[in-house]
Design an enzyme around this catalytic site. Structure first.
Site, short mmCIF file in Angstrom:
data_model
loop_
_atom_site.label_atom_id
_atom_site.label_comp_id
_atom_site.label_asym_id
_atom_site.label_seq_id
_atom_site.Cartn_x
_atom_site.Cartn_y
_atom_site.Cartn_z
N SER A 9 -6.09 25.53 -11.67
CA SER A 9 -5.21 24.27 -11.44
C SER A 9 -3.67 24.41 -11.76
CB SER A 9 -5.93 23.21 -12.23
OG SER A 9 -5.05 22.09 -12.23
N HIS A 34 -6.22 24.91 -7.06
CA HIS A 34 -6.76 23.81 -7.13
C HIS A 34 -5.50 22.81 -7.37
CE1 HIS A 34 -9.73 20.92 -8.67
NE2 HIS A 34 -9.03 20.59 -9.52
N ASP A 36 -4.20 19.06 -8.24
CA ASP A 36 -4.82 17.78 -8.76
C ASP A 36 -3.43 16.61 -8.18
OD1 ASP A 36 -7.00 18.41 -10.34
OD2 ASP A 36 -5.61 19.70 -11.32
N MET A 38 -2.73 12.90 -8.34
CA MET A 38 -3.12 11.70 -8.89
C MET A 38 -1.97 10.61 -8.74
SD MET A 38 -3.48 13.27 -12.78
CE MET A 38 -4.29 15.10 -13.00
N MET A 69 -7.29 12.32 -6.93
CA MET A 69 -7.69 11.04 -8.07
C MET A 69 -6.59 9.93 -7.76
SD MET A 69 -7.60 13.74 -11.23
CE MET A 69 -7.01 15.03 -10.33
N MET A 138 -16.73 16.48 -12.99
CA MET A 138 -15.76 16.53 -14.00
C MET A 138 -16.19 16.75 -15.26
SD MET A 138 -12.95 16.12 -12.47
CE MET A 138 -11.65 16.29 -13.66
N ASP A 176 -15.05 20.95 -13.34
CA ASP A 176 -13.44 20.94 -13.67
C ASP A 176 -13.17 20.23 -15.14
OD1 ASP A 176 -10.71 20.64 -13.34
OD2 ASP A 176 -10.98 19.00 -11.63
C1 DX5 Z 1 -8.06 16.79 -14.83
C2 DX5 Z 1 -7.76 17.78 -13.80
C3 DX5 Z 1 -8.29 19.36 -14.00
C4 DX5 Z 1 -7.22 19.68 -14.91
C5 DX5 Z 1 -7.94 20.89 -15.56
O1 DX5 Z 1 -7.69 15.52 -14.17
O2 DX5 Z 1 -8.62 17.19 -12.43
O3 DX5 Z 1 -8.13 19.90 -12.74
O4 DX5 Z 1 -5.94 20.27 -14.48
O5 DX5 Z 1 -7.09 21.32 -16.47
P1 DX5 Z 1 -7.80 22.20 -17.85
O6 DX5 Z 1 -8.67 23.37 -17.44
O7 DX5 Z 1 -6.74 22.65 -18.73
O8 DX5 Z 1 -8.77 21.25 -18.51
ZN ZN Z 2 -8.95 18.63 -10.70
#
Ligand code: DX5
Ligand code: ZN
Length: 216
Positions: A9, A34, A36, A38, A69, A138, A176
């Site tokens: 990510s 990956h 993310d 948001m 998200m 998750m 994740d």
């Molecule tokens: C959280 C994200 C993840 C996050 C994972 O909302 O969806 O993808 O970046 O990060 P780590 O591996 O540090 O938990």
């Molecule tokens: Zn993620």
């Protein structure tokens, strides 16, 4: 055991050096990037949107695994497909019509999937797996990198695995949140095919070794 697919990510990357940090993933042996997304509504945080996906697509040797998200993802899935996403997953509890949203993604020729937060029951959405390429479980609450892995979420992985195997579906299971070399084996034993790791990869002294360990 089969090697896991690894999707680091970029939430944990250095945003000033995004090109460097995306390109490095291929050298380190990763399989996907990956991303993310948001919106500050479905989750508290705001990260980036379609222009960033399009920019990363231009320079990334690896396919893009885009985790939305955002509230009402159906409003944006086609735009993310056009921006260059290779996989698009979204939270069905954020959608007015998750089944229709999956169709919109599929019709763009992009792989689609749903994401299950720790406080959401897979039972409420399990029939959607029939049309999902990916089930993303998750293992922390979506919204922030660097959180602690919640082991109980592996029950959702097992439930998904049972459903997928009973029906011989091609759907893969992605996990994740809080995953690193120390708990990857646990995830795989529960039925995970694909691992997301943010801080475990980008904060590592030897990211290549971490990615190799996640695969094994
Ligand atoms: C959280 C994200 C993840 C996050 C994972 O909302 O969806 O993808 O970046 O990060 P780590 O591996 O540090 O938990
Ligand atoms: Zn993620």
């Amino acid at each position: 055991m089969k090697q896991a697919i690894v999707s680091p990510s970029i939430l944990s990357a250095d945003f000033v050096n995004m090109e460097r940090d995306v390109k490095a993933l291929a050298d380190w042996g990763a399989d996907y990037v990956h991303c993310d997304v948001m919106d500050g509504v479905y989750v508290k945080n705001i990260t980036f949107g379609m222009p960033m996906i399009a920019a990363i697509k231009k320079i990334s040797p690896l396919p893009l695994d885009v985790h939305l998200m955002i509230t009402e993802p159906e409003r944006y899935v086609e735009a993310f497909a056009d921006a260059g996403a290779d996989i698009i997953t979204f939270h069905p509890d954020a959608s007015r019509d998750p089944s229709a949203a999956l169709d919109l993604i599929k019709n763009k020729g992009v792989k689609c999937g749903i994401v299950i937060n720790p406080d959401v029951s897979l039972d409420d959405y399990i029939a959607l797996l029939d049309k999902c390429d990916v089930l993303l479980v998750m293992s922390v609450y979506a919204g922030l990198g660097g959180q602690k892995f919640i082991p109980e979420t592996l029950e959702t992985v097992k439930k998904g695995r049972a459903y997928i195997d009973e029906r011989a579906l091609p759907t893969i299971i992605e996990i994740d949140g809080g995953v690193g070399a120390s708990n990857a084996a646990l995830c795989k034993a529960a039925g995970v095919d694909m691992i997301v790791a943010g801080s475990a990869v980008y904060k590592a002294e030897d990211p290549r070794a971490v990615i190799a360990a996640l695969k094994q």
